[in-house]
Design an enzyme around this catalytic site. Structure first.
Site, PDB file in Angstrom:
ATOM      1  N   TYR A 161     -55.966  18.549 -29.641  1.00 27.67           N
ATOM      2  CA  TYR A 161     -56.735  19.570 -28.944  1.00 27.67           C
ATOM      3  C   TYR A 161     -58.108  19.735 -29.602  1.00 27.67           C
ATOM      4  O   TYR A 161     -59.140  19.768 -28.914  1.00 27.67           O
ATOM      5  CB  TYR A 161     -55.979  20.896 -28.963  1.00 27.67           C
ATOM      6  CG  TYR A 161     -56.686  22.028 -28.257  1.00 27.67           C
ATOM      7  CD1 TYR A 161     -56.630  22.146 -26.874  1.00 27.67           C
ATOM      8  CD2 TYR A 161     -57.406  22.976 -28.975  1.00 27.67           C
ATOM      9  CE1 TYR A 161     -57.275  23.180 -26.221  1.00 27.67           C
ATOM     10  CE2 TYR A 161     -58.052  24.014 -28.335  1.00 27.67           C
ATOM     11  CZ  TYR A 161     -57.983  24.117 -26.960  1.00 27.67           C
ATOM     12  OH  TYR A 161     -58.634  25.147 -26.326  1.00 27.67           O
ATOM     13  N   LYS A 165     -61.705  18.908 -27.792  1.00 26.70           N
ATOM     14  CA  LYS A 165     -62.698  19.960 -27.569  1.00 26.70           C
ATOM     15  C   LYS A 165     -63.995  19.703 -28.334  1.00 26.70           C
ATOM     16  O   LYS A 165     -65.047  20.253 -27.975  1.00 26.70           O
ATOM     17  CB  LYS A 165     -62.109  21.318 -27.950  1.00 26.70           C
ATOM     18  CG  LYS A 165     -61.043  21.824 -26.980  1.00 26.70           C
ATOM     19  CD  LYS A 165     -61.591  22.006 -25.571  1.00 26.70           C
ATOM     20  CE  LYS A 165     -60.574  22.600 -24.614  1.00 26.70           C
ATOM     21  NZ  LYS A 165     -61.122  22.797 -23.256  1.00 26.70           N
ATOM     22  N   THR A 195     -54.998  35.586 -24.106  1.00 22.29           N
ATOM     23  CA  THR A 195     -54.452  34.918 -22.928  1.00 22.29           C
ATOM     24  C   THR A 195     -52.988  34.596 -23.169  1.00 22.29           C
ATOM     25  O   THR A 195     -52.514  34.645 -24.310  1.00 22.29           O
ATOM     26  CB  THR A 195     -55.203  33.603 -22.633  1.00 22.29           C
ATOM     27  OG1 THR A 195     -54.913  32.673 -23.686  1.00 22.29           O
ATOM     28  CG2 THR A 195     -56.704  33.825 -22.537  1.00 22.29           C
TER      29      THR A 195
END
Length: 257
Positions: A161, A165, A195
């Site tokens: 990840y 990114k 979130t």
């Protein structure tokens, strides 16, 4: 609420939860029509449809939902045809979709790397290419990155990840140069945002990535990302392109492992 008559549409990838859904709702409240893209979770897409209708918006008028794999250029180009009569109305693209694959570097497989890069990197490239070539009134792109793409706050337990990114600022800069001046391209680089994805963090991770390590002493809200996104795609930001906007409460400059 009256049906949207603005003719201005926003396409949002990964728009059925978290930051993407918050951005979608904000644009709807501002009078835009919204095209929400998703790929895997049909039930969640149906829940989102019901939620937006409950807020007073009209399905297939104020908002559209399209299932398409952004990591597969052919699949995306084919599936998005369901709204072909709306191509001319799409002015804004929000590249928000992103996925995770946790694991130790020595245990991660090439398949793991490809699955994440297909969405987090090639997804941006595929959809931006389609948008620039197909939508005649295209004017702005926002790429959603992450402070985890920064070397000093990258995650060892979520290496793929972080590496995926880390490409967002460079992709943003090159797209801005390539597509400008007609299409402005900017990136938003969020820190820890409240979130559903955050709920998957371990207690140790929540401590490291939590409010105490920010300067503001709280985690971010989806509405703050949505508001910045709206501003950067508005005429008020007409002189801004190729820029990265870090929204992390000062986390990355205050980071202590």
């Amino acid at each position: 609420m009256a049906k949207n008559k603005s003719k201005k549409l926003v396409l949002i990838t990964g728009g059925t939860s978290g930051i993407g859904l918050g951005i979608a709702i904000n644009y709807l409240k501002k009078g835009y029509g919204v095209v929400i893209n998703y790929f895997n979770d049909y039930k969640r897409s149906e829940d989102v449809k019901k939620h937006l209708v409950g807020l007073g918006f009209y399905f297939n008028s104020d908002f559209f939902i399209v299932k398409a794999d952004i990591g597969d250029e052919g699949n995306f180009n084919n599936k998005i045809r369901i709204i072909k009569n709306k191509y001319k109305d799409i002015e804004i693209l929000i590249n928000n979709a992103g996925i995770l694959r946790r694991g130790n570097f020595l245990n991660l497989t090439q398949k793991d790397w490809l699955s994440v890069f297909n969405v987090n990197v090639f997804g941006i490239i595929n959809v931006s290419k389609w948008f620039a070539k197909t939508c005649k009134n295209a004017k702005a792109i926002i790429n959603i990155g992450s402070i985890r793409g920064m070397p000093h706050v990258s995650r060892t337990e979520n290496m793929i990840y972080s590496v995926s990114k880390s490409t967002v600022p460079t992709i943003t800069a090159v797209l801005a140069k390539t597509l400008g001046p007609k299409i402005r391209v900017n990136a938003i680089i969020p820190g820890t945002i409240d979130t559903p994805q955050r709920q998957g963090l371990t207690r140790r991770e929540q401590k490291i990535y939590g409010a105490k390590n920010t300067i503001i002493k709280r985690i971010g809200n989806v509405s703050e990302i949505a508001d910045l996104c709206y501003y950067l795609t508005s005429n008020n930001a007409s002189y801004i392109t190729g820029a990265d906007f870090i929204l992390d409460g000062g986390y990355n400059i205050n980071y202590i492992k």
